[in-house]
Design an enzyme around this catalytic site. Structure first.
Site, PDB file in Angstrom:
ATOM      1  N   ASP A   7       0.863  -1.160   0.000  1.00  0.00           N
ATOM      2  CA  ASP A   7       0.000   0.000   0.000  1.00  0.00           C
ATOM      3  C   ASP A   7       0.910   1.222   0.000  1.00  0.00           C
ATOM      4  OD1 ASP A   7      -2.413   1.544   0.340  1.00  0.00           O
ATOM      5  OD2 ASP A   7      -1.877   1.749   2.455  1.00  0.00           O
ATOM      6  N   ASP A   9      -0.251   5.026   0.927  1.00  0.00           N
ATOM      7  CA  ASP A   9      -0.510   6.063   1.923  1.00  0.00           C
ATOM      8  C   ASP A   9      -0.452   5.515   3.344  1.00  0.00           C
ATOM      9  OD1 ASP A   9      -1.043   8.142  -0.004  1.00  0.00           O
ATOM     10  OD2 ASP A   9      -2.893   7.070  -0.459  1.00  0.00           O
TER      11      ASP A   9
END
Length: 218
Positions: A7, A9
């Protein structure tokens, strides 16, 4: 060799690039400041609570792309990356990426934040493979719409499976690193799910499932 999925963020970077891009637009007077800042904060709160209406959010977040010439948008994006994103890159995240690279693993970032915002950020980590919601681009302009399904929650699984179908990669011995409970569908799919500086809901899920919990923050 394995597939190492990250991922973006609050995992590889120390904040949320989608929210920060919206705030950048506010701070530079590119959007209606009072309305946009309030809405941006609400959508981000909804995301953290797991109640985000992704279609409504994309309608909001992609609309400014349709109002400006792409050359100007890219100039603003360059400034955004230089002044806002580079200071929140995480050395320990880069080290983790490099460990997987040294092992010969295939590196992939999969993010709910749209490709316009995330593509130059992912390149800072030297990662070539990116799955993200893609803004529609037609006749030399962004339209404010998106193509395919949003790369969010179960949509990340859809994007990953489509990518796997067109590649030689498999999920055998695969890894996924994420901070968010929104990524539980994908975390449950891989062989090695890892919670990274997780939110409370993901932390509880990780502890219940005996998944590793790590921090990439100093």
């Amino acid at each position: 060799m394995s597939l190492a999925i990250f991922d973006l963020d609050n995992t590889l970077i120390a904040n949320d690039s989608d929210y920060l891009w919206g705030q950048f637009l506010v701070d530079h007077g590119i959007v209606d400041q009072a309305y946009y800042e309030t809405a941006n904060k609400k959508f981000y709160a909804d995301y953290k609570h797991g109640t985000l209406d992704i279609v409504e959010f994309l309608r909001f977040s992609l609309a400014p792309l349709a109002l400006h010439d792409p050359a100007q948008l890219y100039r603003w994006r360059d400034e955004f990356v230089d002044t806002i994103i580079k200071p929140i890159l995480l050395p320990e995240a880069q080290a983790l990426v490099e460990r997987h690279r040294a092992q010969g693993d295939t590196l992939l970032v999969i993010t709910a934040t749209n490709r316009f915002v995330t593509e130059p950020i992912v390149k800072l980590y030297g990662i070539d493979n990116l799955l993200a919601t893609t803004p529609e681009f037609s006749k030399g302009r962004y339209t404010g719409k998106y193509i395919d399904v949003p790369c969010f929650q179960e949509g990340k699984v859809v994007h990953l499976r489509n990518w796997l179908d067109s590649s030689t990669e498999t999920l055998q011995d695969s890894w996924f690193y994420s901070d968010s409970h929104n990524d539980l569908p994908l975390l449950k799919l891989v062989d090695h799910p890892v919670a990274v500086d997780p939110d409370e809901i993901l932390l509880q899920a990780a502890q219940s499932a005996n998944w590793p919990v790590i921090s990439l923050r100093n």
